[in-house]
Design a protein around this motif. Structure first.
Motif, PDB file in Angstrom:
ATOM      1  N   VAL A 244       0.844  -1.207   0.000  1.00  0.00           N
ATOM      2  CA  VAL A 244       0.000   0.000   0.000  1.00  0.00           C
ATOM      3  C   VAL A 244       0.878   1.255   0.000  1.00  0.00           C
ATOM      4  CG1 VAL A 244      -1.697   1.335   1.306  1.00  0.00           C
ATOM      5  CG2 VAL A 244      -1.923  -1.156   1.132  1.00  0.00           C
ATOM      6  N   ILE A 245       1.890   1.259   0.862  1.00  0.00           N
ATOM      7  CA  ILE A 245       2.798   2.409   0.911  1.00  0.00           C
ATOM      8  C   ILE A 245       3.526   2.568  -0.417  1.00  0.00           C
ATOM      9  CG2 ILE A 245       4.858   3.365   2.011  1.00  0.00           C
ATOM     10  CD1 ILE A 245       4.006   1.990   4.597  1.00  0.00           C
ATOM     11  N   ALA A 246       3.948   1.446  -1.000  1.00  0.00           N
ATOM     12  CA  ALA A 246       4.660   1.477  -2.275  1.00  0.00           C
ATOM     13  C   ALA A 246       3.816   2.096  -3.382  1.00  0.00           C
ATOM     14  CB  ALA A 246       5.102   0.073  -2.675  1.00  0.00           C
ATOM     15  N   ILE A 247       2.541   1.777  -3.409  1.00  0.00           N
ATOM     16  CA  ILE A 247       1.641   2.332  -4.430  1.00  0.00           C
ATOM     17  C   ILE A 247       1.507   3.846  -4.242  1.00  0.00           C
ATOM     18  CG2 ILE A 247      -0.750   2.385  -5.244  1.00  0.00           C
ATOM     19  CD1 ILE A 247      -0.868  -0.633  -4.643  1.00  0.00           C
ATOM     20  N   ILE A 248       1.344   4.284  -2.979  1.00  0.00           N
ATOM     21  CA  ILE A 248       1.227   5.718  -2.699  1.00  0.00           C
ATOM     22  C   ILE A 248       2.491   6.456  -3.124  1.00  0.00           C
ATOM     23  CG2 ILE A 248       1.033   7.444  -0.854  1.00  0.00           C
ATOM     24  CD1 ILE A 248      -0.669   5.377   0.688  1.00  0.00           C
ATOM     25  N   VAL A 249       3.643   5.923  -2.733  1.00  0.00           N
ATOM     26  CA  VAL A 249       4.923   6.551  -3.076  1.00  0.00           C
ATOM     27  C   VAL A 249       5.132   6.528  -4.590  1.00  0.00           C
ATOM     28  CG1 VAL A 249       7.433   6.342  -2.865  1.00  0.00           C
ATOM     29  CG2 VAL A 249       5.979   6.045  -0.854  1.00  0.00           C
ATOM     30  N   GLY A 250       4.767   5.409  -5.214  1.00  0.00           N
ATOM     31  CA  GLY A 250       4.941   5.275  -6.662  1.00  0.00           C
ATOM     32  C   GLY A 250       4.194   6.335  -7.442  1.00  0.00           C
ATOM     33  N   VAL A 251       2.971   6.624  -7.039  1.00  0.00           N
ATOM     34  CA  VAL A 251       2.167   7.644  -7.722  1.00  0.00           C
ATOM     35  C   VAL A 251       2.853   9.001  -7.654  1.00  0.00           C
ATOM     36  CG1 VAL A 251       0.004   8.943  -7.623  1.00  0.00           C
ATOM     37  CG2 VAL A 251      -0.031   6.459  -7.396  1.00  0.00           C
ATOM     38  N   ILE A 252       3.503   9.294  -6.507  1.00  0.00           N
ATOM     39  CA  ILE A 252       4.148  10.595  -6.315  1.00  0.00           C
ATOM     40  C   ILE A 252       5.457  10.695  -7.092  1.00  0.00           C
ATOM     41  CG2 ILE A 252       5.180  12.158  -4.621  1.00  0.00           C
ATOM     42  CD1 ILE A 252       3.214  10.946  -2.559  1.00  0.00           C
ATOM     43  N   ILE A 253       6.304   9.668  -7.006  1.00  0.00           N
ATOM     44  CA  ILE A 253       7.650   9.791  -7.577  1.00  0.00           C
ATOM     45  C   ILE A 253       7.668   9.723  -9.094  1.00  0.00           C
ATOM     46  CG2 ILE A 253       8.669   8.834  -5.492  1.00  0.00           C
ATOM     47  CD1 ILE A 253       9.204   6.243  -6.985  1.00  0.00           C
ATOM     48  N   ILE A 254       6.610   9.211  -9.699  1.00  0.00           N
ATOM     49  CA  ILE A 254       6.558   9.173 -11.161  1.00  0.00           C
ATOM     50  C   ILE A 254       6.608  10.587 -11.737  1.00  0.00           C
ATOM     51  CG2 ILE A 254       5.056   8.638 -13.138  1.00  0.00           C
ATOM     52  CD1 ILE A 254       4.133   6.160 -11.578  1.00  0.00           C
ATOM     53  N   GLY A 255       6.101  11.572 -10.981  1.00  0.00           N
ATOM     54  CA  GLY A 255       6.047  12.947 -11.473  1.00  0.00           C
ATOM     55  C   GLY A 255       7.351  13.707 -11.396  1.00  0.00           C
ATOM     56  N   GLY A 256       8.418  13.131 -10.832  1.00  0.00           N
ATOM     57  CA  GLY A 256       9.705  13.809 -10.785  1.00  0.00           C
ATOM     58  C   GLY A 256       9.790  14.865  -9.691  1.00  0.00           C
ATOM     59  N   ILE A 257      10.850  15.677  -9.738  1.00  0.00           N
ATOM     60  CA  ILE A 257      11.151  16.627  -8.672  1.00  0.00           C
ATOM     61  C   ILE A 257      10.059  17.672  -8.492  1.00  0.00           C
ATOM     62  CG2 ILE A 257      12.512  18.102 -10.204  1.00  0.00           C
ATOM     63  CD1 ILE A 257      13.040  17.539  -6.412  1.00  0.00           C
ATOM     64  N   LYS A 258       9.396  18.089  -9.574  1.00  0.00           N
ATOM     65  CA  LYS A 258       8.367  19.122  -9.443  1.00  0.00           C
ATOM     66  C   LYS A 258       7.183  18.617  -8.626  1.00  0.00           C
ATOM     67  CE  LYS A 258       9.537  21.794 -13.562  1.00  0.00           C
ATOM     68  NZ  LYS A 258       9.088  22.320 -14.870  1.00  0.00           N
ATOM     69  N   ARG A 259       6.746  17.384  -8.892  1.00  0.00           N
ATOM     70  CA  ARG A 259       5.638  16.828  -8.109  1.00  0.00           C
ATOM     71  C   ARG A 259       6.095  16.535  -6.689  1.00  0.00           C
ATOM     72  NH1 ARG A 259       2.314  11.708 -10.241  1.00  0.00           N
ATOM     73  NH2 ARG A 259       1.759  13.217 -11.863  1.00  0.00           N
ATOM     74  N   ILE A 260       7.301  16.031  -6.556  1.00  0.00           N
ATOM     75  CA  ILE A 260       7.846  15.755  -5.225  1.00  0.00           C
ATOM     76  C   ILE A 260       7.883  17.041  -4.401  1.00  0.00           C
ATOM     77  CG2 ILE A 260       9.954  15.123  -3.968  1.00  0.00           C
ATOM     78  CD1 ILE A 260      10.511  13.104  -6.220  1.00  0.00           C
TER      79      ILE A 260
END
Length: 516
Positions: A244-260
């Motif tokens: 579950v945590i991996a899915i949440i983190v995955g959605v965020i990190i796909i967007g790169g530094i700007k989304r992060i």
């Protein structure tokens, strides 16, 4: 991406029970090898800590206490007081003193600071502090604070260099960090091959650090408090939480530094303020014990009575080791995030960066320590545990579990609050470290789509591994990887610190002229 992740993680979920021992067995030889390699001793003190401390002292003296003198300027820079300097050229400026990079960069000063702080303000502040006190007693807190104050100078140097030597792609994407200033800076000084080797070593260790301390150790602690809150047990539950945590983190990190950056600039201030308010409530509710706690911290720093510590050197090492793990000053990781800032003055971001160890170690770690020490005035456990495990009423607690027990003594339903705090700390740290690791991965394997995808899958996989494993193997591996980064990073810092002095002079001159 989600399909690939689920396909990759399915074998782990189906064989989750007993996986902690399998992971321990797999990580033990790796952890032991790197621990022996990284923490080799000189005069019975790990050389990496000697290097870290004396480097911080050197930079503090060389730049004449930048952690104190430029603190106000650092705060004003984050607040945007000098933003006009980034958009206009000062009239009658000295030729060639300003390298105009204002069109470069992806994030603001505040976003860069939030991203970097989210990488350091993590479970090292909750679990790490508890571990330090369990091992070294209250005196470890004093040395953690000293390490944080000195680390401000080191962080200033490495983050200035991160901006100064960054690469900017054709699409405006920024690539920076120690691997770039080590390779470029040493090349400029005639050590091209040596610089390249040192840069690659740093990138390898940073990738390992991103999988360990920046990932698996975080998911491990988040899973412990979530399982405790929900009354779950077993590795299968941990593996499910990890997915579950991996899915949440995955959605965020796909967007790169700007989304992060967009996520961290919102999450980090909120979670830090919430956590600090809770700590303040406990501390102020026990106002009469504050001076006792502070006295104990100072006395135990120089005359430790904790079982197993043995000496001042022993408690100092515990404090410095945990503080260095928490704020990462000297490891160079934060310079990767800071290099993405929009600025034409590299020293401006270096000054912003020196706030990190202050926020992370001097404020948040100290608050956590005071809560635990005040709690233990009740005589719940003995200081000086050999393995970091303490027993309260016959039940064993370690890391975040100790902090959780202290919170529960004073705040009703604090287990819910602390669980949220630990999970937010963990997720924010993971998304920041995913960026650090990915930048290092790109430095070695190139900037292609499949290289990115491979790293992100591995990173998300380690979230589940951390969630399903025991704490000992993960922390040992994490310590070794993050401290290993210090060696190649220090090569860059000692070759290039005169560049930082020049860039600092440029920025201070620009500020002075803007006031006229």
């Amino acid at each position: 991406m989600k399909k690939i992740l689920l396909f990759t993680l399915l074998p782990i979920l189906s064989n989750a029970e007993g996986i902690d021992q399998k992971i321990d067995d797999a990580f033990a030889p790796i952890s032991n090898f790197f621990s022996n390699l990284v923490f080799f001793k000189v005069f019975d003190i790990p050389f990496v800590l000697i290097l870290l401390v004396f480097s911080a002292i050197f930079f503090t003296i060389y730049f004449v206490f930048p952690n104190i003198r430029y603190f106000k300027i650092a705060v004003n820079t984050v607040r945007g007081k000098y933003d006009d300097l980034e958009n206009t050229q000062i009239q009658n400026d000295i030729k060639d003193t300003i390298k105009d990079e204002s069109k470069h960069g992806e994030v603001s000063h505040f976003q860069a600071l939030a991203t970097a702080v989210s990488g350091t303000v993590g479970n090292g502040n909750i679990a790490g502090v508890a571990l330090a006190i369990a091992l070294g007693g209250p005196g470890a807190t004093f040395w953690m604070i000293i390490c944080g104050l000195l680390g401000m100078s080191t962080k200033f140097v490495e983050c200035t260099l991160g901006v100064q030597y960054r690469d900017v792609g054709e699409d405006g994407t920024v690539y920076g960090g120690p691997m770039y200033y080590i390779s470029k800076g040493l090349k400029d000084r005639g050590f091209k091959f040596f610089g390249k080797i040192a840069a690659v070593l740093f990138a390898i260790f940073c990738i390992g650090g991103s999988f360990g301390g920046g990932n698996a150790a975080q998911s491990n602690q988040a899973t412990i408090v979530l399982k405790d809150l929900m009354g779950l047990d077993g590795n299968a539950a941990g593996a499910v939480i990890g997915v579950v945590i991996a899915i949440i983190v995955g959605v965020i990190i796909i967007g790169g530094i700007k989304r992060i950056a967009k996520v961290t600039e919102k999450v980090v201030p909120v979670m830090a303020v919430m956590y600090l308010l809770a700590c303040l409530y406990i501390i102020l509710s026990n106002f009469s014990l504050i001076d006792d706690a502070l006295n104990l911290i100072i006395i135990e720093a120089f005359n430790p009575t904790a079982i197993g510590v043995g000496s001042v050197i022993g408690v100092l090492l515990v404090g410095f080791k945990r503080a260095a793990f928490s704020n990462e000053a000297g490891a160079g990781s934060a310079s990767i995030a800071h290099s993405a800032v929009k600025t034409k003055y590299s020293a401006s971001e270096g000054l912003v960066a020196l706030l990190e160890p202050f926020i992370d170690t001097v404020i948040i770690c100290t608050m956590t320590a005071l809560v635990i020490i005040i709690f233990n005035f009740g005589g719940y456990f003995e200081y000086g545990s050999l393995d970091g495990m303490v027993y309260i009423d016959g039940v064993g607690y370690e890391g975040a579990g100790i902090t959780s027990k202290a919170f529960a003594q004073y705040i009703p339903f604090s287990n819910i609050f602390l669980t949220i705090a630990v999970v937010l700390f963990a997720v924010s740290t993971m998304i920041s470290w995913s960026y650090y690791g990915l930048q290092s991965w790109k430095f070695i394997f190139g900037r292609g789509y499949y290289a990115d995808l491979t790293y992100k899958i591995l990173f998300l996989l380690f979230i589940v591994i951390g969630a399903a494993s025991s704490m000992s193997s993960i922390w040992d591996f994490s310590d070794a990887m993050i401290f290993a980064m210090i060696f190649p990073n220090m090569i860059g810092l000692f070759f290039l610190f005169p560049v930082v002095k020049k860039e600092l002079s440029n920025y201070l001159t620009a500020i002075t002229k803007s006031k006229k």
